[in-house]
Design a protein around this motif. Structure first.
Motif, mmCIF file in Angstrom:
data_model
loop_
_atom_site.group_PDB
_atom_site.id
_atom_site.type_symbol
_atom_site.label_atom_id
_atom_site.label_comp_id
_atom_site.label_asym_id
_atom_site.label_seq_id
_atom_site.Cartn_x
_atom_site.Cartn_y
_atom_site.Cartn_z
ATOM 1 N N ALA A 12 0.833 -1.207 0.000
ATOM 2 C CA ALA A 12 0.000 0.000 0.000
ATOM 3 C C ALA A 12 0.870 1.260 0.000
ATOM 4 N N ALA A 13 1.927 1.259 0.814
ATOM 5 C CA ALA A 13 2.815 2.428 0.892
ATOM 6 C C ALA A 13 3.479 2.693 -0.454
ATOM 7 N N LYS A 14 3.893 1.627 -1.137
ATOM 8 C CA LYS A 14 4.492 1.793 -2.459
ATOM 9 C C LYS A 14 3.465 2.336 -3.453
ATOM 10 N N GLU A 15 2.244 1.818 -3.376
ATOM 11 C CA GLU A 15 1.206 2.255 -4.301
ATOM 12 C C GLU A 15 0.870 3.727 -4.101
ATOM 13 N N PHE A 16 0.966 4.199 -2.851
ATOM 14 C CA PHE A 16 0.684 5.601 -2.561
ATOM 15 C C PHE A 16 1.888 6.508 -2.847
ATOM 16 N N GLY A 17 2.991 5.925 -3.278
ATOM 17 C CA GLY A 17 4.158 6.720 -3.645
ATOM 18 C C GLY A 17 4.996 7.194 -2.478
ATOM 19 N N ARG A 18 4.866 6.535 -1.337
ATOM 20 C CA ARG A 18 5.674 6.933 -0.179
ATOM 21 C C ARG A 18 7.122 6.496 -0.370
ATOM 22 N N SER A 19 8.032 7.189 0.284
ATOM 23 C CA SER A 19 9.461 6.900 0.113
ATOM 24 C C SER A 19 10.016 5.978 1.180
ATOM 25 N N ASP A 20 9.385 5.952 2.373
ATOM 26 C CA ASP A 20 9.904 5.105 3.442
ATOM 27 C C ASP A 20 8.767 4.649 4.338
ATOM 28 N N ILE A 21 9.128 3.779 5.278
ATOM 29 C CA ILE A 21 8.119 3.242 6.194
ATOM 30 C C ILE A 21 8.799 2.907 7.519
ATOM 31 N N MET A 22 8.046 3.062 8.611
ATOM 32 C CA MET A 22 8.574 2.742 9.930
ATOM 33 C C MET A 22 8.613 1.231 10.098
ATOM 34 N N ALA A 23 9.767 0.730 10.579
ATOM 35 C CA ALA A 23 9.930 -0.727 10.655
ATOM 36 C C ALA A 23 10.762 -1.132 11.856
ATOM 37 N N LYS A 24 10.455 -2.302 12.372
ATOM 38 C CA LYS A 24 11.272 -2.940 13.404
ATOM 39 C C LYS A 24 12.229 -3.888 12.692
ATOM 40 N N ILE A 25 13.541 -3.711 12.929
ATOM 41 C CA ILE A 25 14.559 -4.385 12.129
ATOM 42 C C ILE A 25 15.295 -5.451 12.931
ATOM 43 N N VAL A 26 15.438 -6.611 12.343
ATOM 44 C CA VAL A 26 16.367 -7.634 12.826
ATOM 45 C C VAL A 26 17.370 -7.875 11.705
ATOM 46 N N GLU A 27 18.644 -7.630 11.979
ATOM 47 C CA GLU A 27 19.667 -7.783 10.942
ATOM 48 C C GLU A 27 20.357 -9.134 11.076
ATOM 49 N N PHE A 28 20.523 -9.808 9.946
ATOM 50 C CA PHE A 28 21.249 -11.069 9.874
ATOM 51 C C PHE A 28 22.618 -10.802 9.258
ATOM 52 N N ILE A 29 23.666 -11.223 9.963
ATOM 53 C CA ILE A 29 25.035 -10.878 9.585
ATOM 54 C C ILE A 29 25.642 -11.955 8.695
ATOM 55 N N PRO A 30 26.098 -11.609 7.478
ATOM 56 C CA PRO A 30 26.713 -12.604 6.586
ATOM 57 C C PRO A 30 27.988 -13.185 7.198
ATOM 58 N N SER A 31 28.197 -14.475 7.021
ATOM 59 C CA SER A 31 29.383 -15.127 7.588
ATOM 60 C C SER A 31 30.382 -15.566 6.528
ATOM 61 N N SER A 32 29.975 -15.660 5.267
ATOM 62 C CA SER A 32 30.909 -16.098 4.227
ATOM 63 C C SER A 32 32.029 -15.070 4.092
ATOM 64 N N ASN A 33 33.265 -15.551 3.918
ATOM 65 C CA ASN A 33 34.428 -14.677 3.988
ATOM 66 C C ASN A 33 34.821 -14.076 2.651
ATOM 67 N N THR A 34 33.889 -13.407 2.021
ATOM 68 C CA THR A 34 34.242 -12.569 0.882
ATOM 69 C C THR A 34 34.740 -11.234 1.414
ATOM 70 N N LEU A 35 35.500 -10.514 0.584
ATOM 71 C CA LEU A 35 36.006 -9.203 1.003
ATOM 72 C C LEU A 35 34.845 -8.289 1.374
ATOM 73 N N GLU A 36 33.803 -8.322 0.565
ATOM 74 C CA GLU A 36 32.626 -7.485 0.816
ATOM 75 C C GLU A 36 32.005 -7.794 2.171
ATOM 76 N N ASN A 37 31.916 -9.081 2.508
ATOM 77 C CA ASN A 37 31.281 -9.465 3.772
ATOM 78 C C ASN A 37 32.155 -9.149 4.977
ATOM 79 N N ILE A 38 33.473 -9.287 4.817
ATOM 80 C CA ILE A 38 34.382 -8.942 5.920
ATOM 81 C C ILE A 38 34.229 -7.460 6.261
#
Length: 359
Positions: free
Chosen positions: A109-135
């Motif tokens: 709905a927020a996307k359809e109304f053209g909004r740019s952001d939304i309030m959210a509760k975040i849980v972040e999952f941390i990458p473990s594979s040892n690429t340079l980007e992930n390190i």
């Protein structure tokens, strides 16, 4: 003909109407199983790319698929129109992408109304594979978690986020010893970002240094310059006057920048004036004078009667990352000494100058 048309339309719009990304697939690919609760914040809708459990029900623009009843979406849109308070959506994050755990219809709905952001509760999952980007990403995640900073800092080299954390800790100790007794790391981080990081990056931007370092970020240059300027015991080879621009002590830099307005921040790029005397082959002297005068860095060319043949005045640009000798040496080697007929050169750098204004 109708079938062919339908097939063409399906192929033509395939990417646009493909499913939202699957969280579990990306989680397995990145080895992202350790997680951290990041609390509640605004999230750009364009970074919400998939769903944890309902990726089959939405396309990659979070539009409902045809097989999904629209009733729930209609009621959510109506609630938004009426200004009703809706709870934050729940998102899982892997690097810079977000996946919906709860609130798929609110996102749609927020996307359809053209909004740019939304309030959210975040849980972040941390990458473990040892690429340079992930390190680098794990170092960034650790830095953000300890400092509590939410400001975007993008670095492309391993080991720089730990160095920035050392800066913040050093600043915390400085604040705790005087200005803010008992200062916490998070308090120090906010003050560091406002009074040290932002002024330094503004000076770097003003000097347009990024143009000389393709592939590097503004934060890369901040880390590089601050490390070489402030790290205890480092020997540096910067140009004359650099300590007046950026003092060798981080807290002295903070104090200096605190006393001036942003519009008055010093210019990183400075002009270097030097003279080059040279001996040349006599039969080529006139052509050499013409070629020298055509160089944009050359301000004056004089043919001399005496022990030298030509005297040249040049104006070059110095920056934080090169010494005057390096800048001048590079110019002489790459542009002057490449001219046929020059036998020898000697560079003269003024120690001080007094110039009369010409009427």
């Amino acid at each position: 003909m109708g079938r062919l048309t339908d097939l063409f339309v399906k192929l033509w719009h395939g990417d646009r109407n493909s499913e939202a990304k699957c969280f579990r697939e990306n989680q397995a690919c990145e080895g992202a199983f350790d997680h951290v609760d990041r609390g509640i914040c605004n999230v750009p809708l364009e970074q919400i790319v998939g769903s944890v459990g309902r990726y089959h029900d939405f396309d990659n623009q979070f539009k409902l698929k045809e097989h999904v009843p629209p009733d729930r979406l209609i009621s959510v849109k109506q609630a938004m129109r009426e200004g009703k308070s809706l709870p934050p959506v729940k998102l899982y994050k892997i690097k810079d992408e977000y996946y919906v755990l709860d609130g798929n219809h609110r996102i749609a709905a927020a996307k359809e109304f053209g909004r740019s952001d939304i309030m959210a509760k975040i849980v972040e999952f941390i990458p473990s594979s040892n690429t340079l980007e992930n390190i680098i990403y794990r170092e960034k995640s650790e830095f953000m978690e300890q400092t509590g900073l939410t400001h975007a800092i993008e670095i492309s080299e391993v080991g720089q986020f730990p160095y920035l954390l050392e800066q913040v800790e050093f600043h915390r100790a400085f604040l705790a010893s005087g200005e803010i007794p008992g200062a916490t790391l998070k308090q120090a981080a906010e003050d560091w970002h406002r009074t040290i990081y932002l002024p330094m990056t503004a000076i770097i931007e003003k000097g347009n240094l990024l143009a000389s370092f393709p592939g590097r970020t503004l934060d890369d240059l901040y880390a590089y310059i601050s490390f070489h300027q402030w790290e205890k015991g480092r020997t540096r080879h910067y140009g004359i006057g650099i300590d007046k621009l950026i003092p060798k002590d981080m807290e002295a830099f903070r104090e200096k920048m605190g006393n001036i307005n942003k519009a008055e921040y010093p210019e990183m790029l400075r002009s270097i004036t030097a003279f080059i005397s040279m001996n040349v082959e006599a039969k080529r002297e006139l052509k050499i004078v013409d070629k020298l005068f055509a160089l944009p860095e050359v301000r004056e060319v004089h043919s001399i009667h005496g022990s030298i043949d030509i005297l040249v005045k040049i104006a070059l640009t110095r920056d934080l990352l090169s010494s005057d000798a390096e800048v001048i040496g590079q110019f002489v080697h790459e542009k002057v000494r490449q001219i046929d007929g020059i036998i020898s050169t000697q560079t003269l750098i003024p120690g001080s100058s007094r110039i009369k204004n010409q009427a």
